[in-house]
Scaffold this active site. Structure first.
Site, PDB file in Angstrom:
ATOM      1  N   GLU A 130     -60.472  55.880 -26.977  1.00 43.57           N
ATOM      2  CA  GLU A 130     -60.224  56.266 -25.832  1.00 43.57           C
ATOM      3  C   GLU A 130     -60.772  57.539 -25.657  1.00 43.57           C
ATOM      4  OE1 GLU A 130     -58.244  54.345 -23.705  1.00 43.57           O
ATOM      5  OE2 GLU A 130     -56.720  53.363 -24.695  1.00 43.57           O
ATOM      6  N   CYS A 151     -57.301  63.014 -18.943  1.00 45.02           N
ATOM      7  CA  CYS A 151     -58.465  62.088 -19.061  1.00 45.02           C
ATOM      8  C   CYS A 151     -58.938  61.324 -17.594  1.00 45.02           C
ATOM      9  CB  CYS A 151     -58.033  61.130 -20.257  1.00 45.02           C
ATOM     10  SG  CYS A 151     -56.829  60.242 -19.870  1.00 45.02           S
TER      11      CYS A 151
END
Ligand code: NAD
Length: 472
Positions: free
Chosen positions: A242, A276
């Site tokens: 990720e 993010c």
């Protein structure tokens, strides 16, 4: 009394002769000593996990789900303590720290209700094929610093509900809350199933190399993610990456600015941009650019100012650590030295006497090739660009490092969806600020990741799907 923190190996507390201290990003106060796990600690944790796996992997999904409810109780019962630790180590406001805690609880409860089930994949007069999902072994969860609990917990609960053991490695910038949470959870799971080790790049690299680790679930930068993938190839580990997202946000000419402006401001400046999927590049249609920019500056100046008191109602804060602070500062200074138009913020020196504070900063129309547009800033500085042609903006949006998230604002849902489908990102939010939803699969494509997690689909990467073929 000063709180104590421990590596947790086989349900036992373990200190270390080597410790480090995190700096509170709000005040630059040195926090508490934190034991650094040794190579032997890591070997012991792997051995304990392997021993535990034999019985743990044979437990049923309902048995494991019942334990997730207990893990949720631990977080809830100790929520105030965990939030206060998070506030210190991340510099987050109380509101933001509580979000980390509450979402941690919600993740446990989600997987206590949702799991992979056996499924008939084929059946005819001669045979029946049943797919079943068996655990992999020991998962190493290598985590970043921006939401310490949520981003560790998703890896933990995904591992546990699928029958894996898990060793968590929090970021060395934010180890405390995760270590305390694992300590508080002792006694719920069989010994060796859920462990934590504090360390930095060396420990992370050791995890990626160890033959006793079956899977790495990694969240962090693209550069480290590439090293992780390369290292895991040697032992053919399963890997989930990720990674960063230089996420584009596209505002169309017909967007409802009353709704879009606060949403984009929140997308860009929530947690000072250290999210993010945060909006990291905003493309506004030329016909509404000036009005949008005027309103955005007003919104950001009103709601995202620096509040030194962590208990003030604010979702803005300092940059989490000195390394990232220097990165963001460097990007703002690059904008200034090149003469780009800074419409609010921009100060990098003496913002506060202490702490890694930078003001919310908006840069109008920096060139497409600027550092601010091309690289992920992961901090409180946002470029606002303009567009007039849909093909052109989609092309500009689709950078290689922009494969995590994106957003589109338009009153015309068909148009928004058309653009959303053309954006090369794992998740696209339509008329909505960018927020992961733990029930929805979350993943990056291109440079933003490899595989994904969350939702039921996310569990597939924590299991082998094995087929049982029956004769009829
Ligand atoms: P980082 O890559 O510097 O560190 C992440 C983790 O990797 C840390 O625990 C670190 O100790 C460890 N590590 C460092 N070198 C290693 C190595 N060689 N092998 C194994 N592990 C190693 O990232 P960071 O600065 O902690 O995190 C911020 C980044 O994370 C941002 O780019 C952000 O976009 C990204 N992020 C992505 C997601 C997502 O879900 N895609 C979520 C949050 C943050």
């Amino acid at each position: 009394m000063q709180p104590q923190f421990y590596n947790i190996i086989n349900d036992e507390l373990r200190g270390s002769k080597d410790t480090h201290r995190v700096t509170d990003p709000r005040t630059e106060e040195e926090l508490w000593p934190c034991p650094i796990a040794t190579p032997q600690d890591f070997e012991d944790a792997v051995a304990a996990a392997q021993q535990a796996f034999t019985a743990w992997s044979q437990t049923t999904v309902p048995e494991r789900q019942a334990l997730l409810v207990k893990l949720a109780d631990v977080i809830r019962d100790n929520g105030d303590e965990l939030a206060s630790i998070l506030m210190k180590e991340t510099g987050k406001s109380k509101i933001l720290a509580d979000i980390d805690v509450q979402a941690g609880i919600a993740q446990c409860l989600y997987y206590s209700q949702n799991a992979l089930a056996d499924e008939i994949q084929h059946e005819d007069a001669h045979s029946k094929v049943v797919a079943t999902h068996v655990p992999l072994g020991t998962v190493a969860a290598i985590c970043p610093w921006n939401f310490p609990l949520i981003l560790s917990n998703i890896k933990v609960v995904s591992s546990l509900v699928t029958g894996n053991c898990v060793i968590v490695k929090p970021s060395p910038f934010t180890p405390y809350a995760v270590m305390r949470w694992v300590e508080l959870s002792r006694g719920i799971l069989p010994r060796g199933v859920f462990q934590v080790l504090n360390g930095g790049a060396d420990l992370g690299a050791a995890m990626t190399a160890h033959p006793g680790i079956a899977k790495i679930s990694f969240t962090g930068t693209i550069a480290t993610g590439k090293k992780v993938l390369a290292a895991c190839a040697k032992t053919l580990k399963r890997v989930t990456l990720e990674l960063a997202g230089n996420n584009a946000c596209i505002v169309c000419a017909d967007a409802d600015l009353d709704a879009a402006v606060p949403s984009v401001a929140s997308g860009g400046f929530f947690n000072a941009g250290q999210v993010c999927v945060a909006a990291k590049r905003v493309y506004v249609h030329e016909s509404v650019y000036d009005e949008f920019l005027r309103r955005l500056v007003q919104e950001v100046e009103g709601k995202y100012g620096i509040r030194e008191d962590g208990f003030a109602p604010s979702v803005f804060g300092p940059v989490d650590n000195r390394v990232q602070y220097e990165v963001v500062k460097g990007i703002i200074e690059d904008c200034k030295s090149k003469g780009y138009e800074i419409v609010t913020g921009g100060e990098t020196e003496g913002v506060k006497e202490k702490g890694y504070w930078l003001p919310p900063t908006i840069v109008a129309r920096p060139p497409e090739e600027s550092l601010l547009v091309q690289e992920e800033q992961f901090g409180p500085v946002l470029p606002i660009l303009s567009w007039s042609d849909e093909d052109d903006v989609v092309k500009r949006a689709n950078l290689a490092n922009a494969g995590l998230g994106a957003s589109v604002y338009s009153a015309d849902l068909a148009r928004a969806e058309r653009i959303a489908r053309r954006l090369e990102a794992g998740g696209v939010w339509i008329n909505h600020p960018e927020r992961p939803n733990f029930g929805a699969y979350f993943s990056g494509i291109k440079d933003s990741g490899f595989g994904g997690e969350m939702g039921k689909q996310g569990l597939l990467s924590y299991a082998h799907t094995k087929c049982l073929h029956y004769a009829k």
